[in-house]
Design an enzyme around this catalytic site. Structure first.
Site, short mmCIF file in Angstrom:
data_model
loop_
_atom_site.label_atom_id
_atom_site.label_comp_id
_atom_site.label_asym_id
_atom_site.label_seq_id
_atom_site.Cartn_x
_atom_site.Cartn_y
_atom_site.Cartn_z
CB SER A 122 -2.24 2.84 -3.66
OG SER A 122 -2.78 4.04 -3.20
CB ALA A 123 -7.57 3.34 -2.16
CB SER A 124 -3.89 7.20 -3.60
OG SER A 124 -3.63 8.50 -4.09
CG ASP A 145 -1.70 1.19 1.45
OD1 ASP A 145 -2.36 1.60 0.49
OD2 ASP A 145 -1.67 1.77 2.56
CG LEU A 146 1.62 5.73 -1.80
CD1 LEU A 146 3.10 5.51 -2.11
CD2 LEU A 146 0.99 6.58 -2.91
CG ASP A 147 -1.86 7.51 0.61
OD1 ASP A 147 -0.93 8.27 0.30
OD2 ASP A 147 -2.91 7.40 -0.06
CB THR A 155 0.45 10.67 2.02
OG1 THR A 155 0.48 9.25 1.90
CG2 THR A 155 1.50 11.29 1.14
CE LYS A 206 -5.93 -0.91 -0.95
NZ LYS A 206 -4.78 -0.18 -0.41
CD GLU A 252 -3.57 -1.78 2.93
OE1 GLU A 252 -3.61 -0.90 3.81
OE2 GLU A 252 -3.97 -1.58 1.78
CG ASP A 253 -1.87 2.57 6.47
OD1 ASP A 253 -2.27 2.16 5.35
OD2 ASP A 253 -2.05 3.73 6.85
CE LYS A 275 -4.43 6.30 9.28
NZ LYS A 275 -3.58 5.91 10.43
C1 BG6 Z 1 -5.76 5.76 0.34
C2 BG6 Z 1 -5.81 6.53 1.63
O1 BG6 Z 1 -4.46 5.28 0.11
O2 BG6 Z 1 -6.13 6.58 -0.77
C3 BG6 Z 1 -7.20 7.14 1.79
O3 BG6 Z 1 -5.53 5.67 2.70
C4 BG6 Z 1 -7.54 7.99 0.58
O4 BG6 Z 1 -7.23 7.89 2.98
C5 BG6 Z 1 -7.44 7.14 -0.67
O5 BG6 Z 1 -8.83 8.53 0.72
C6 BG6 Z 1 -7.72 7.94 -1.95
O6 BG6 Z 1 -6.68 8.84 -2.17
P1 BG6 Z 1 -6.70 9.98 -3.27
O7 BG6 Z 1 -5.26 10.42 -3.33
O8 BG6 Z 1 -7.15 9.36 -4.56
O9 BG6 Z 1 -7.62 11.03 -2.80
MG MG Z 2 -2.74 3.15 3.57
#
Ligand code: BG6
Ligand code: MG
Length: 218
Positions: A114-116, A9-11, A17, A145, A169-170, A45
């Protein structure tokens, strides 16, 4: 031997972040007239941006027209991008490079899960993009997730079977997703919160390379 895949996972795992996500959500909540605590942020998260806003508005009991919802999503992300703009290698979490370098040197397949939607620019800023053989982020998944989609896609891209993958993962949602994918899980953070993980560590400084080596053989 079957190919082992390491998925990160990233964040909150590779970079800190999570605090920037928190600050950006808190700013929006305060603007809407309510507070948002770090404890409440735990629920955010691993959760997609859109779902986070839905939860935030439920917390504040705020009802919102569709267009306003979209505008707030943009506003939160603009704030967040302001925080990450100046990120550099100093924001990689302690001892993460130690593990990534070891895996690279051993030629073990690595992916980001990652979800980001901001994952690639962040990896570029902290100079870690080249470590990853595959990147699956919020732009590529249809189910967030705790659905296992993100990790199953990553395993497929690494050409590793899910049972030979290890996920770092966190987030509770992330551990659930990796468990549902049939993968080994390493929880980074509070062991009580991440009690569903196969292994738990406070952070990477607690992880030694002997442990990583064992995982590559499992
Ligand atoms: C996850 C974070 O990695 O990404 C979440 O843990 C965050 O808190 C999600 O909402 C989405 O991120 P982004 O950068 O697309 O807004
Ligand atoms: Mg995370």
């Amino acid at each position: 031997m079957e190919r082992t895949g390491f998925i990160f996972d990233l964040d909150g795992v590779i970079v800190d972040t999570a605090k920037y996500h928190y600050l950006a959500w808190k700013k929006l909540a305060n603007q809407l007239g309510f507070d948002f605590t770090e404890e409440q942020n735990e629920q955010f998260k691993g959760v997609s941006r859109r779902r986070c806003l839905e939860i935030l508005l439920e917390m504040g009991n705020v009802e919102v027209p569709k267009q306003q919802f979209e505008d707030w999503l943009v506003e939160k992300n603009t704030d967040y991008l302001g925080y990450i703009e100046t990120m550099n290698e100093s924001e990689i979490l302690p001892d993460v490079p130690k593990v990534l370098k070891y895996l690279k040197q051993e030629d073990i397949a690595m992916a980001l899960g990652s979800a980001s939607k901001n994952a690639r620019p962040i990896l570029e800023k902290v100079n870690l993009l080249s470590y990853f053989d595959a990147i699956v982020d919020g732009n590529e998944v249809t189910k967030a997730k705790p659905d296992p989609e993100v990790f199953l896609k990553a395993a497929e891209m690494l050409d590793a079977s899910p049972e030979n993958c290890v996920v770092f993962e966190d987030a509770v949602a992330g551990i659930e997703a990796a468990n549902a994918a049939g993968m080994l899980t390493v929880g980074i953070g509070d062991a009580e919160i991440l009690s569903q993980a196969t292994y738990n560590f406070k952070d990477f400084t607690e992880i030694d390379l002997e442990f990583i080596k064992q995982l590559t053989n499992s």
